[in-house]
Design a protein around this motif. Structure first.
Motif, PDB file in Angstrom:
ATOM      1  N   MET A 142      23.759 -42.349   1.142  1.00  0.00           N
ATOM      2  CA  MET A 142      24.062 -42.354   2.583  1.00  0.00           C
ATOM      3  C   MET A 142      25.403 -43.040   2.805  1.00  0.00           C
ATOM      4  O   MET A 142      25.859 -43.837   1.977  1.00  0.00           O
ATOM      5  N   PHE A 143      26.040 -42.710   3.922  1.00  0.00           N
ATOM      6  CA  PHE A 143      27.276 -43.393   4.269  1.00  0.00           C
ATOM      7  C   PHE A 143      27.425 -43.467   5.783  1.00  0.00           C
ATOM      8  O   PHE A 143      26.907 -42.635   6.523  1.00  0.00           O
ATOM      9  N   THR A 158      32.075 -30.569   6.117  1.00  0.00           N
ATOM     10  CA  THR A 158      32.002 -30.059   4.750  1.00  0.00           C
ATOM     11  C   THR A 158      30.977 -30.798   3.894  1.00  0.00           C
ATOM     12  O   THR A 158      30.539 -30.284   2.864  1.00  0.00           O
ATOM     13  N   LEU A 159      30.578 -32.001   4.329  1.00  0.00           N
ATOM     14  CA  LEU A 159      29.602 -32.796   3.568  1.00  0.00           C
ATOM     15  C   LEU A 159      28.169 -32.629   4.069  1.00  0.00           C
ATOM     16  O   LEU A 159      27.241 -33.163   3.465  1.00  0.00           O
ATOM     17  N   PRO A 164      22.069 -33.628   4.536  1.00  0.00           N
ATOM     18  CA  PRO A 164      21.467 -32.830   5.609  1.00  0.00           C
ATOM     19  C   PRO A 164      20.941 -33.646   6.792  1.00  0.00           C
ATOM     20  O   PRO A 164      20.641 -33.083   7.847  1.00  0.00           O
ATOM     21  N   TYR A 165      20.798 -34.960   6.615  1.00  0.00           N
ATOM     22  CA  TYR A 165      20.278 -35.800   7.694  1.00  0.00           C
ATOM     23  C   TYR A 165      21.437 -36.600   8.292  1.00  0.00           C
ATOM     24  O   TYR A 165      22.175 -37.282   7.575  1.00  0.00           O
ATOM     25  N   ILE A 183      18.706 -39.080   2.237  1.00  0.00           N
ATOM     26  CA  ILE A 183      17.334 -39.565   2.426  1.00  0.00           C
ATOM     27  C   ILE A 183      16.858 -39.143   3.815  1.00  0.00           C
ATOM     28  O   ILE A 183      17.606 -39.196   4.790  1.00  0.00           O
ATOM     29  N   GLU A 184      15.615 -38.766   3.900  1.00  0.00           N
ATOM     30  CA  GLU A 184      15.071 -38.245   5.154  1.00  0.00           C
ATOM     31  C   GLU A 184      15.112 -39.290   6.276  1.00  0.00           C
ATOM     32  O   GLU A 184      14.675 -40.427   6.106  1.00  0.00           O
ATOM     33  N   ILE A 185      15.651 -38.892   7.414  1.00  0.00           N
ATOM     34  CA  ILE A 185      15.623 -39.721   8.617  1.00  0.00           C
ATOM     35  C   ILE A 185      14.349 -39.417   9.399  1.00  0.00           C
ATOM     36  O   ILE A 185      14.113 -38.280   9.793  1.00  0.00           O
TER      37      ILE A 185
END
Length: 376
Positions: A142-143, A158-159, A164-165, A183-185
């Motif tokens: 994550m960032f 593009t990322l 995807p979350y 990681i799923e939100i």
């Protein structure tokens, strides 16, 4: 006549050195005393940022005192410099490996290792590709970006396949914030604690191996001659976040551009009110701003974490064109390890009352910010 001129020249040089010595001693004393005055104006708060540099200059001035031929009262000034050096050193040594901190050991009940990058991208920085390559190089789970506006949001599209979350707060006032995760939100909130244009984000996540935790992102305004006149909004925003974090009964990480240093009064209050741990203690300063000036770099991009989160690595990464260096962290979660319990400090009733007062002052402060910021 020749020797007389040499004598005059040397006397003038010595007098100049004595004048420089006196000037530096008085200036360093002023910069040491000002933060002790509990006033929110930037004049009193900004010297806190330069404690590392002030300490170096005190040492240099102290050495200079031994090299000059000065009046007998030199030793009074030398003693004063030594007191200031010890005063600053007692605080700063806590943020070095010299300060003893109990080491943790990872147990089998812990989560897999998780990595994140936190970066103030500088809204007017157009080197989007350099940041994207940084993410691709370190591939964190994550960032978080701060100062990210619609242009940055478009560039980071593009990322999105790999991350995807997302939780996005797109603003043009240099306080936008974007969070991307593999990681799923499970839940995400945006808080506006003291002003409707200063967001903080609260993101609840759950890992594939079943560990739930909360990522909290903050970016309050700094006290400075070019931005906010006082630290009231900054301190009120941070302490509001601390109160909210205390209500969360999950592992928590708070990350962001605090526009504050870990040793300031409001940072210490934040740590005590939130019951979080400062991973810099016993580790290093992790200085991030200004990215271009190594000798004038301050540790203002901070992070704090709950006792069941264990930090394996915390460091800065290479510059990608911003005025801040990005922060990289590797951690794991372990509910069954009590090695860090003793590192949690709690606020006294007086400190809690002081925090409430600072929160109220932050809400009442009228920050003068444009809806769309322009580069100076």
């Amino acid at each position: 006549m020749h020797f007389y001129r040499i004598h005059l020249f040397l006397s003038a040089r010595l007098q100049n050195m004595w004048t420089i010595y006196l000037f530096l001693t008085v200036l360093l004393l002023l910069l040491t005393v000002l933060p002790k005055i509990q006033h929110s104006h930037w004049v009193f708060r900004v010297p806190e940022f330069g404690k590392i540099q002030i300490t170096y200059f005190i040492l240099i001035t102290l050495i200079l005192g031994f090299l000059i031929d000065a009046p007998e009262n030199l030793w009074y000034y030398q003693g004063l410099l030594m007191i200031m050096f010890v005063h600053h050193g007692v605080t700063l040594i806590k943020y070095t490996p010299l300060y003893p901190v109990k080491k943790h050991t990872q147990k089998h009940q812990s989560s897999e290792h998780i990595h994140f990058i936190s970066a103030n991208v500088y809204q007017f920085n157009k080197e989007y590709e350099r940041f994207i390559k940084l993410i691709e190089k370190y591939h964190p789970e994550m960032f978080l970006t701060m100062e990210s506006n619609s242009d940055w949001e478009m560039a980071l599209c593009t990322l999105e396949k790999e991350y995807p979350y997302q939780h996005k707060v797109t603003l043009e006032n240099t306080y936008g914030m974007h969070f991307y995760s593999k990681i799923e939100i499970q839940e995400a909130k945006t808080h506006y604690f003291v002003a409707d244009d200063i967001p903080s984000i609260e993101v609840h996540l759950r890992t594939n191996d079943g560990f739930s935790f909360v990522f909290f992102g903050v970016h309050p305004p700094p006290p400075s001659p070019t931005e906010e006149e006082t630290s009231k909004e900054r301190d009120g925003d941070l302490l509001s976040a601390a109160k909210r974090v205390k209500e969360i009964h999950k592992p928590v990480i708070v990350v962001g551009d605090f526009n504050n240093v870990a040793w300031s009064k409001s940072s210490v209050l934040f740590r005590k009110v939130s019951h979080l741990i400062d991973p810099r203690i016993g580790h290093s300063f992790v200085s991030t701003f200004h990215a271009k000036y190594r000798l004038l770099r301050f540790p203002i991009d901070l992070m704090f974490h709950s006792e069941d989160i264990f930090i394996n690595q915390l460091k800065t990464l290479e510059n990608f064109g911003s005025d801040h260096l990005p922060v990289y962290c590797e951690f794991f979660i372990d509910h069954h390890n009590d090695a860090q319990e003793e590192r949690v400090e709690t606020a006294t009733s007086e400190e809690k009352a002081e925090a409430e007062e600072m929160i109220q002052e932050g809400k009442e402060e009228d920050g003068d910010r444009d809806v769309i910021a322009t580069e100076d």
